[in-house]
Motif scaffolding. Structure first.
Motif, PDB file in Angstrom:
ATOM      1  N   ILE A  61      16.769   2.331   0.256  1.00 24.21           N
ATOM      2  CA  ILE A  61      17.309   1.507   1.345  1.00 24.21           C
ATOM      3  C   ILE A  61      17.637   2.150   2.343  1.00 24.21           C
ATOM      4  CG2 ILE A  61      20.083   1.549   1.869  1.00 24.21           C
ATOM      5  CD1 ILE A  61      20.510   2.195  -1.600  1.00 24.21           C
ATOM      6  N   GLY A  62      17.636   3.592   2.874  1.00 24.70           N
ATOM      7  CA  GLY A  62      17.418   3.861   4.430  1.00 24.70           C
ATOM      8  C   GLY A  62      16.744   2.883   5.381  1.00 24.70           C
ATOM      9  N   LEU A  63      14.794   3.361   4.819  1.00 22.00           N
ATOM     10  CA  LEU A  63      13.444   2.183   4.998  1.00 22.00           C
ATOM     11  C   LEU A  63      13.774   1.037   5.867  1.00 22.00           C
ATOM     12  CD1 LEU A  63      10.546   3.467   3.606  1.00 22.00           C
ATOM     13  CD2 LEU A  63      11.334   4.426   5.494  1.00 22.00           C
ATOM     14  N   GLN A  64      14.960   0.027   4.351  1.00 17.52           N
ATOM     15  CA  GLN A  64      15.147  -1.138   4.799  1.00 17.52           C
ATOM     16  C   GLN A  64      16.185  -1.186   5.673  1.00 17.52           C
ATOM     17  OE1 GLN A  64      13.978  -3.882   3.751  1.00 17.52           O
ATOM     18  NE2 GLN A  64      16.154  -5.044   3.946  1.00 17.52           N
ATOM     19  N   VAL A  65      17.099  -0.671   5.624  1.00 17.76           N
ATOM     20  CA  VAL A  65      17.909  -0.243   7.284  1.00 17.76           C
ATOM     21  C   VAL A  65      17.594   0.106   8.555  1.00 17.76           C
ATOM     22  CG1 VAL A  65      19.728   1.284   8.902  1.00 17.76           C
ATOM     23  CG2 VAL A  65      20.186   0.509   5.666  1.00 17.76           C
ATOM     24  N   ALA A  66      16.379   0.492   8.758  1.00 16.81           N
ATOM     25  CA  ALA A  66      15.782   0.391  10.119  1.00 16.81           C
ATOM     26  C   ALA A  66      14.505  -0.679  10.291  1.00 16.81           C
ATOM     27  CB  ALA A  66      14.583   1.764   9.893  1.00 16.81           C
ATOM     28  N   GLY A  67      14.051  -0.913   8.621  1.00 17.77           N
ATOM     29  CA  GLY A  67      13.031  -2.629   8.986  1.00 17.77           C
ATOM     30  C   GLY A  67      13.840  -3.434   9.684  1.00 17.77           C
TER      31      GLY A  67
ATOM     32  N   GLY B 223      -3.494   8.138  -5.837  1.00 19.46           N
ATOM     33  CA  GLY B 223      -4.427   7.293  -5.030  1.00 19.46           C
ATOM     34  C   GLY B 223      -3.343   6.265  -4.688  1.00 19.46           C
ATOM     35  N   MET B 224      -3.022   5.564  -5.190  1.00 21.30           N
ATOM     36  CA  MET B 224      -1.256   4.706  -4.622  1.00 21.30           C
ATOM     37  C   MET B 224      -0.608   4.869  -4.162  1.00 21.30           C
ATOM     38  SD  MET B 224      -0.941   3.945  -9.166  1.00 21.30           S
ATOM     39  CE  MET B 224       0.611   2.164  -8.432  1.00 21.30           C
ATOM     40  N   ARG B 225      -0.133   6.443  -4.432  1.00 20.78           N
ATOM     41  CA  ARG B 225       1.084   7.222  -4.069  1.00 20.78           C
ATOM     42  C   ARG B 225       0.222   7.009  -2.049  1.00 20.78           C
ATOM     43  NH1 ARG B 225       3.752  12.102  -2.008  1.00 20.78           N
ATOM     44  NH2 ARG B 225       5.407  12.109  -2.332  1.00 20.78           N
ATOM     45  N   LEU B 226      -0.947   7.240  -1.782  1.00 24.39           N
ATOM     46  CA  LEU B 226      -1.492   7.656  -0.633  1.00 24.39           C
ATOM     47  C   LEU B 226      -1.584   5.767   0.148  1.00 24.39           C
ATOM     48  CD1 LEU B 226      -4.753   9.465  -1.056  1.00 24.39           C
ATOM     49  CD2 LEU B 226      -2.355  10.016   0.481  1.00 24.39           C
ATOM     50  N   THR B 227      -2.074   4.729  -0.664  1.00 25.70           N
ATOM     51  CA  THR B 227      -1.600   3.618  -0.278  1.00 25.70           C
ATOM     52  C   THR B 227       0.041   3.277   0.537  1.00 25.70           C
ATOM     53  OG1 THR B 227      -3.484   2.849  -1.182  1.00 25.70           O
ATOM     54  CG2 THR B 227      -1.877   1.007  -0.382  1.00 25.70           C
ATOM     55  N   ILE B 228       0.934   3.865  -0.257  1.00 18.23           N
ATOM     56  CA  ILE B 228       1.832   3.030  -0.260  1.00 18.23           C
ATOM     57  C   ILE B 228       2.940   3.704   0.873  1.00 18.23           C
ATOM     58  CG2 ILE B 228       4.109   3.905  -1.629  1.00 18.23           C
ATOM     59  CD1 ILE B 228       3.472   3.609  -4.384  1.00 18.23           C
ATOM     60  N   ALA B 229       2.117   5.266   1.129  1.00 17.94           N
ATOM     61  CA  ALA B 229       2.647   6.084   2.224  1.00 17.94           C
ATOM     62  C   ALA B 229       2.191   5.739   2.974  1.00 17.94           C
ATOM     63  CB  ALA B 229       3.237   7.832   2.110  1.00 17.94           C
ATOM     64  N   PHE B 230       0.556   6.000   2.923  1.00 15.87           N
ATOM     65  CA  PHE B 230       0.209   6.419   4.733  1.00 15.87           C
ATOM     66  C   PHE B 230       0.101   4.424   5.725  1.00 15.87           C
ATOM     67  CE2 PHE B 230      -0.875  10.536   3.229  1.00 15.87           C
ATOM     68  CZ  PHE B 230       0.238  10.785   4.241  1.00 15.87           C
ATOM     69  N   VAL B 231      -0.183   3.519   4.681  1.00 14.36           N
ATOM     70  CA  VAL B 231      -0.394   2.060   5.054  1.00 14.36           C
ATOM     71  C   VAL B 231       0.226   1.962   5.625  1.00 14.36           C
ATOM     72  CG1 VAL B 231      -0.867  -0.365   4.198  1.00 14.36           C
ATOM     73  CG2 VAL B 231      -2.056   1.591   3.357  1.00 14.36           C
ATOM     74  N   PRO B 232       1.747   1.523   5.156  1.00 18.37           N
ATOM     75  CA  PRO B 232       2.937   1.029   6.299  1.00 18.37           C
ATOM     76  C   PRO B 232       3.343   2.367   7.153  1.00 18.37           C
ATOM     77  CG  PRO B 232       2.918   1.337   3.821  1.00 18.37           C
ATOM     78  CD  PRO B 232       2.358   1.810   4.234  1.00 18.37           C
ATOM     79  N   LEU B 233       3.468   3.619   7.437  1.00 21.79           N
ATOM     80  CA  LEU B 233       3.337   4.274   8.149  1.00 21.79           C
ATOM     81  C   LEU B 233       1.873   4.234   9.336  1.00 21.79           C
ATOM     82  CD1 LEU B 233       3.584   8.257   8.668  1.00 21.79           C
ATOM     83  CD2 LEU B 233       1.710   7.716   9.790  1.00 21.79           C
TER      84      LEU B 233
ATOM     85  N   VAL C 115       3.564  -4.334   2.154  1.00 26.22           N
ATOM     86  CA  VAL C 115       3.033  -3.261   1.767  1.00 26.22           C
ATOM     87  C   VAL C 115       4.106  -2.313   0.376  1.00 26.22           C
ATOM     88  CG1 VAL C 115       1.812  -1.209   1.334  1.00 26.22           C
ATOM     89  CG2 VAL C 115       0.932  -3.247   2.378  1.00 26.22           C
ATOM     90  N   LEU C 116       5.458  -1.702   1.417  1.00 21.92           N
ATOM     91  CA  LEU C 116       6.472  -1.426   0.698  1.00 21.92           C
ATOM     92  C   LEU C 116       6.742  -2.189   0.045  1.00 21.92           C
ATOM     93  CD1 LEU C 116       8.287   0.791   3.788  1.00 21.92           C
ATOM     94  CD2 LEU C 116       7.039   1.629   1.846  1.00 21.92           C
ATOM     95  N   ASN C 117       7.510  -3.296   0.071  1.00 20.49           N
ATOM     96  CA  ASN C 117       8.700  -3.832  -0.724  1.00 20.49           C
ATOM     97  C   ASN C 117       7.364  -3.965  -2.187  1.00 20.49           C
ATOM     98  OD1 ASN C 117      10.729  -3.670   1.283  1.00 20.49           O
ATOM     99  ND2 ASN C 117      10.755  -5.308   1.939  1.00 20.49           N
ATOM    100  N   LYS C 118       6.314  -4.237  -1.339  1.00 19.68           N
ATOM    101  CA  LYS C 118       5.559  -5.004  -3.265  1.00 19.68           C
ATOM    102  C   LYS C 118       5.782  -3.674  -3.742  1.00 19.68           C
ATOM    103  CE  LYS C 118       4.600  -8.974  -1.028  1.00 19.68           C
ATOM    104  NZ  LYS C 118       4.364 -10.289  -2.701  1.00 19.68           N
ATOM    105  N   SER C 119       5.330  -2.582  -3.643  1.00 20.75           N
ATOM    106  CA  SER C 119       5.081  -1.415  -4.470  1.00 20.75           C
ATOM    107  C   SER C 119       6.341  -0.965  -4.831  1.00 20.75           C
ATOM    108  CB  SER C 119       4.661  -0.575  -3.389  1.00 20.75           C
ATOM    109  OG  SER C 119       5.815   0.233  -2.424  1.00 20.75           O
ATOM    110  N   VAL C 120       7.315  -1.430  -4.520  1.00 22.20           N
ATOM    111  CA  VAL C 120       9.226  -0.756  -5.190  1.00 22.20           C
ATOM    112  C   VAL C 120       8.658  -1.054  -6.372  1.00 22.20           C
ATOM    113  CG1 VAL C 120      11.648  -0.894  -5.335  1.00 22.20           C
ATOM    114  CG2 VAL C 120       9.892  -0.775  -3.553  1.00 22.20           C
TER     115      VAL C 120
END
Length: 321
Positions: free
Chosen positions: A199-205, A276-286, A119-124
């Motif tokens: 980039i920081g999220l990618q390092v953790a992922g 609404g898009m931002r909610l999907t990008i943030a809270f679905v991955p979380l 979800v994160l990568n496809k929303s970039v």
């Protein structure tokens, strides 16, 4: 090829090292293909036309890849101390996997993680196009995320020794959750800041991916001890299938989330739609990163458990190495 990692060594540390190297070389190959396809193909074919360049590179890469796989197949050896039992039936193999708590919980944690990362990568590109108005910045972010993976993998390999694999999962997932929490609270309006955040999220992922592939071979011995069957091929084959299912599920979630927000492609989005898009990008991955931690907490392969299982199997005379 993946199932071979369960036969190279029964030592969890060795398997972690092999998993890290496999990911590192895979990332290096992806970078080499991305950067070298057009220039190498044009040089090989003697023409600058894109179609010719891609054809030449595809042929060269296919030859190199095939040669490597043949070399691996011809040189790979298994030094079995005992005669292995005949392969079980497909039904028996799947029954064994269903009873393998280590495999089930690890696979569920992986699927939750893959949903979050996908979800994160496809929303970039969506975020850079509609929130920041910088499509090229999104492409640069994706490229940077790929490159940084190769740098981060050795770091996670080193951390696995003192922290253990389950501990490493909680650390990496915790960093992802923290980052997404900050993203949900702070509205990012600059492309360079968003690139650094991704980039920081990618390092953790990438740490979560490393833990999964390092732990997966260890579920083979856990299942063998608890069900009496050793099913390496089924373990890795089903894990790969579940990974693809999770990617498809994540794509559907992203589409449904954007659709519910009122997204329409290639037009300026309203403030309500962007929210609404931002909610999907943030809270679905979380949410899915948190879910992955819940599944990992149920995984029985705590630090030192696998080594004790291997010792027990060796005493029984059923270890394959």
């Amino acid at each position: 090829y993946l199932a071979m990692t369960a036969r190279i060594s029964t030592d969890s540390r060795d398997r972690s090292f092999v998993a890290g190297l496999r990911m590192l070389f895979g990332t290096s190959a992806a970078v080499a293909v991305a950067l070298g396809t057009v220039p190498v193909g044009a040089w090989l074919m003697g023409r600058e036309a894109a179609a010719d360049a891609y054809l030449g590179s595809a042929a060269l890469f296919a030859l190199i890849g095939t040669a490597i796989l043949i070399l691996v197949g011809r040189t790979y050896r298994e030094e079995s101390a005992v005669v292995l039992a005949p392969p079980p039936s497909v039904r028996a193999a799947f029954a064994s996997l269903a009873a393998n708590r280590a495999f089930v919980t690890l696979s569920l944690a992986m699927m939750a993680m893959v949903v979050a990362v996908t979800v994160l990568n496809k929303s970039v590109l969506y975020y850079f196009k509609y929130f920041l108005g910088d499509e090229s910045g999104g492409q640069l972010a994706l490229a940077s995320m790929s490159v940084v993976s190769g740098i981060a993998i050795p770091v996670w390999m080193l951390l696995s020794r003192p922290l253990g694999l389950r501990g490493l999962w909680f650390l990496a997932a915790g960093l992802c959750i923290l980052g997404l929490g900050i993203f949900a609270a702070v509205d990012i309006h600059r492309a360079d800041v968003m690139q650094l955040f991704l980039i920081g999220l990618q390092v953790a992922g990438i740490g979560l991916s490393f833990v999964f592939w390092a732990m997966l071979p260890n579920t083979v011995e856990y299942g063998e001890r608890h069900t009496g069957l050793r099913v390496e091929g089924a373990v890795f084959g089903l894990a790969a299938l579940l990974q693809r299912i999770a990617i498809g599920f994540a794509t559907a979630i992203l589409g449904l989330g954007f659709d519910a927000a009122g997204y329409v492609a290639n037009v300026e989005q309203s403030e309500e739609t962007l929210a609404g898009m931002r909610l999907t990008i943030a809270f679905v991955p979380l949410a899915f990163f948190a879910l992955s931690c819940a599944f990992m907490a149920m995984n029985p392969l705590s630090r030192g458990t696998h080594a004790r299982i291997v010792e027990e199997l060796e005493r029984r005379g059923t270890s394959p190495v």
